[in-house]
Design a protein around this motif. Structure first.
Motif, PDB file in Angstrom:
ATOM      1  N   THR A 149      51.885  49.587  45.526  1.00  0.00           N
ATOM      2  CA  THR A 149      51.591  48.177  45.800  1.00  0.00           C
ATOM      3  C   THR A 149      52.431  47.723  46.988  1.00  0.00           C
ATOM      4  O   THR A 149      53.458  48.323  47.307  1.00  0.00           O
ATOM      5  CB  THR A 149      51.912  47.268  44.586  1.00  0.00           C
ATOM      6  OG1 THR A 149      53.299  47.387  44.257  1.00  0.00           O
ATOM      7  CG2 THR A 149      51.052  47.615  43.378  1.00  0.00           C
ATOM      8  N   TYR A 208      43.416  37.705  40.629  1.00  0.00           N
ATOM      9  CA  TYR A 208      42.337  38.535  41.171  1.00  0.00           C
ATOM     10  C   TYR A 208      41.095  37.706  40.977  1.00  0.00           C
ATOM     11  O   TYR A 208      40.358  37.873  40.009  1.00  0.00           O
ATOM     12  CB  TYR A 208      42.274  39.853  40.397  1.00  0.00           C
ATOM     13  CG  TYR A 208      41.405  40.931  41.018  1.00  0.00           C
ATOM     14  CD1 TYR A 208      41.778  41.565  42.192  1.00  0.00           C
ATOM     15  CD2 TYR A 208      40.229  41.338  40.412  1.00  0.00           C
ATOM     16  CE1 TYR A 208      41.010  42.576  42.738  1.00  0.00           C
ATOM     17  CE2 TYR A 208      39.452  42.351  40.948  1.00  0.00           C
ATOM     18  CZ  TYR A 208      39.855  42.964  42.109  1.00  0.00           C
ATOM     19  OH  TYR A 208      39.092  43.967  42.649  1.00  0.00           O
ATOM     20  N   SER A 230      35.232  44.122  46.932  1.00  0.00           N
ATOM     21  CA  SER A 230      36.023  44.262  45.710  1.00  0.00           C
ATOM     22  C   SER A 230      36.161  45.743  45.372  1.00  0.00           C
ATOM     23  O   SER A 230      35.216  46.512  45.540  1.00  0.00           O
ATOM     24  CB  SER A 230      35.343  43.543  44.546  1.00  0.00           C
ATOM     25  OG  SER A 230      35.309  42.161  44.772  1.00  0.00           O
ATOM     26  N   ARG A 237      41.537  41.700  35.262  1.00  0.00           N
ATOM     27  CA  ARG A 237      40.907  42.799  36.008  1.00  0.00           C
ATOM     28  C   ARG A 237      41.929  43.465  36.922  1.00  0.00           C
ATOM     29  O   ARG A 237      41.975  44.689  37.050  1.00  0.00           O
ATOM     30  CB  ARG A 237      39.727  42.296  36.837  1.00  0.00           C
ATOM     31  CG  ARG A 237      38.542  41.868  36.002  1.00  0.00           C
ATOM     32  CD  ARG A 237      37.416  41.364  36.878  1.00  0.00           C
ATOM     33  NE  ARG A 237      36.270  40.937  36.072  1.00  0.00           N
ATOM     34  CZ  ARG A 237      35.176  40.401  36.577  1.00  0.00           C
ATOM     35  NH1 ARG A 237      35.054  40.216  37.879  1.00  0.00           N
ATOM     36  NH2 ARG A 237      34.185  40.050  35.783  1.00  0.00           N
ATOM     37  N   LYS A 238      42.740  42.650  37.574  1.00  0.00           N
ATOM     38  CA  LYS A 238      43.775  43.200  38.451  1.00  0.00           C
ATOM     39  C   LYS A 238      44.741  44.047  37.641  1.00  0.00           C
ATOM     40  O   LYS A 238      45.093  45.154  38.040  1.00  0.00           O
ATOM     41  CB  LYS A 238      44.513  42.070  39.177  1.00  0.00           C
ATOM     42  CG  LYS A 238      45.501  42.553  40.215  1.00  0.00           C
ATOM     43  CD  LYS A 238      46.022  41.388  41.056  1.00  0.00           C
ATOM     44  CE  LYS A 238      46.846  41.870  42.222  1.00  0.00           C
ATOM     45  NZ  LYS A 238      47.169  40.780  43.148  1.00  0.00           N
ATOM     46  N   ARG A 239      45.169  43.541  36.500  1.00  0.00           N
ATOM     47  CA  ARG A 239      46.080  44.288  35.635  1.00  0.00           C
ATOM     48  C   ARG A 239      45.428  45.601  35.191  1.00  0.00           C
ATOM     49  O   ARG A 239      46.068  46.650  35.198  1.00  0.00           O
ATOM     50  CB  ARG A 239      46.470  43.421  34.422  1.00  0.00           C
ATOM     51  CG  ARG A 239      47.335  44.093  33.394  1.00  0.00           C
ATOM     52  CD  ARG A 239      48.609  44.783  33.840  1.00  0.00           C
ATOM     53  NE  ARG A 239      49.401  44.091  34.796  1.00  0.00           N
ATOM     54  CZ  ARG A 239      50.204  44.700  35.715  1.00  0.00           C
ATOM     55  NH1 ARG A 239      50.309  45.989  35.751  1.00  0.00           N
ATOM     56  NH2 ARG A 239      50.902  43.995  36.556  1.00  0.00           N
ATOM     57  N   HIS A 258      43.624  44.657  44.918  1.00  0.00           N
ATOM     58  CA  HIS A 258      44.397  44.581  43.674  1.00  0.00           C
ATOM     59  C   HIS A 258      45.785  45.199  43.845  1.00  0.00           C
ATOM     60  O   HIS A 258      46.677  44.925  43.047  1.00  0.00           O
ATOM     61  CB  HIS A 258      43.644  45.272  42.528  1.00  0.00           C
ATOM     62  CG  HIS A 258      43.305  46.697  42.800  1.00  0.00           C
ATOM     63  ND1 HIS A 258      42.180  47.055  43.524  1.00  0.00           N
ATOM     64  CD2 HIS A 258      43.934  47.842  42.469  1.00  0.00           C
ATOM     65  CE1 HIS A 258      42.135  48.382  43.616  1.00  0.00           C
ATOM     66  NE2 HIS A 258      43.192  48.879  42.985  1.00  0.00           N
ATOM     67  N   ARG A 259      45.986  45.983  44.888  1.00  0.00           N
ATOM     68  CA  ARG A 259      47.293  46.604  45.145  1.00  0.00           C
ATOM     69  C   ARG A 259      48.253  45.672  45.875  1.00  0.00           C
ATOM     70  O   ARG A 259      49.376  46.049  46.168  1.00  0.00           O
ATOM     71  CB  ARG A 259      47.108  47.893  45.954  1.00  0.00           C
ATOM     72  CG  ARG A 259      46.337  48.956  45.208  1.00  0.00           C
ATOM     73  CD  ARG A 259      46.145  50.213  46.023  1.00  0.00           C
ATOM     74  NE  ARG A 259      45.221  51.102  45.338  1.00  0.00           N
ATOM     75  CZ  ARG A 259      44.492  52.021  45.941  1.00  0.00           C
ATOM     76  NH1 ARG A 259      44.583  52.188  47.260  1.00  0.00           N
ATOM     77  NH2 ARG A 259      43.671  52.781  45.245  1.00  0.00           N
ATOM     78  N   CYS A 298      42.420  38.509  50.691  1.00  0.00           N
ATOM     79  CA  CYS A 298      42.208  39.230  49.429  1.00  0.00           C
ATOM     80  C   CYS A 298      41.201  38.493  48.547  1.00  0.00           C
ATOM     81  O   CYS A 298      40.308  39.101  47.959  1.00  0.00           O
ATOM     82  CB  CYS A 298      43.521  39.403  48.676  1.00  0.00           C
ATOM     83  SG  CYS A 298      44.670  40.565  49.441  1.00  0.00           S
ATOM     84  N   LEU A 350      43.151  47.382  36.804  1.00  0.00           N
ATOM     85  CA  LEU A 350      43.125  48.302  37.942  1.00  0.00           C
ATOM     86  C   LEU A 350      44.510  48.845  38.260  1.00  0.00           C
ATOM     87  O   LEU A 350      44.670  50.051  38.535  1.00  0.00           O
ATOM     88  CB  LEU A 350      42.526  47.597  39.165  1.00  0.00           C
ATOM     89  CG  LEU A 350      41.055  47.178  39.023  1.00  0.00           C
ATOM     90  CD1 LEU A 350      40.640  46.277  40.191  1.00  0.00           C
ATOM     91  CD2 LEU A 350      40.139  48.378  38.906  1.00  0.00           C
ATOM     92  N   ALA A 405      51.842  40.764  39.307  1.00  0.00           N
ATOM     93  CA  ALA A 405      50.497  41.071  39.797  1.00  0.00           C
ATOM     94  C   ALA A 405      49.848  39.907  40.533  1.00  0.00           C
ATOM     95  O   ALA A 405      49.213  40.097  41.566  1.00  0.00           O
ATOM     96  CB  ALA A 405      49.607  41.519  38.643  1.00  0.00           C
TER      97      ALA A 405
END
Length: 171
Positions: free
Chosen positions: A107, A154, A136, A160-162, A142-143, A130, A164, A151
């Protein structure tokens, strides 16, 4: 220029994939249970100034890459798919192209991306890029995380971000 679309399954539901003659131009995780709802295509049509035509099977290569990705393989989508960047310009495009260099499982903060993109202090602009990405998952926004390492969001789906980030970290 012709545009066509298909749908690709993800753990979050079907996503809209829109292609031009030059490559994938948009990949949208739906905010709805039904990604085929007219407003989604209307929005893309407005952006492209053209109405994409349905093309079942157009996303087959993308679907194969997504399957590998969600099976935990470190797929670098931009190395396998031609990206048509027409829906992103200026610093947003530069920021998104910089984000494609973030390795699987790694990240960077919004500020770090801004500095790498040549505009230190433009962390908020990276956040906007972003949020508005036309790609997407394909461009791994997401990084990009907050400076404290948390995080962040998103779109309207921080879960969803978590998901990924956890997928990529092997959790």
């Amino acid at each position: 220029m012709t545009f066509r679309y298909d749908f690709a399954p993800t753990p979050f539901g079907d996503a809209l994939a829109v292609f031009s003659d030059e490559g994938i131009v948009r990949f949208d995780l739906s905010e709805s249970d039904d990604p085929s709802v007219p407003w989604l295509l209307e929005n893309v049509s407005r952006q492209l100034h053209a109405v994409p035509e349905p093309d079942p099977g157009a996303a087959d290569d993308l679907v194969a890459l997504l399957d590998e990705y969600f099976d935990g393989e470190p797929v670098r989508f931009h190395e396998h798919l031609a990206l048509d960047w027409r829906l992103s310009e200026g610093f947003s495009r530069t920021a998104l192209q910089t984000i494609t260099t973030i390795a699987w499982g790694e990240t960077l903060s919004y500020g770090e991306v801004a500095a790498l993109a040549g505009h230190p202090g433009a962390a908020r602009a990276v956040g906007t890029a972003c949020r508005l990405t036309p790609f997407s998952i394909i461009v791994p926004v997401h990084r990009v995380v907050r400076s404290d390492g948390s995080a962040g969001h998103y779109g309207a789906h921080p879960e969803r971000k978590r998901f990924l980030l956890d997928l990529e970290s092997g959790r």
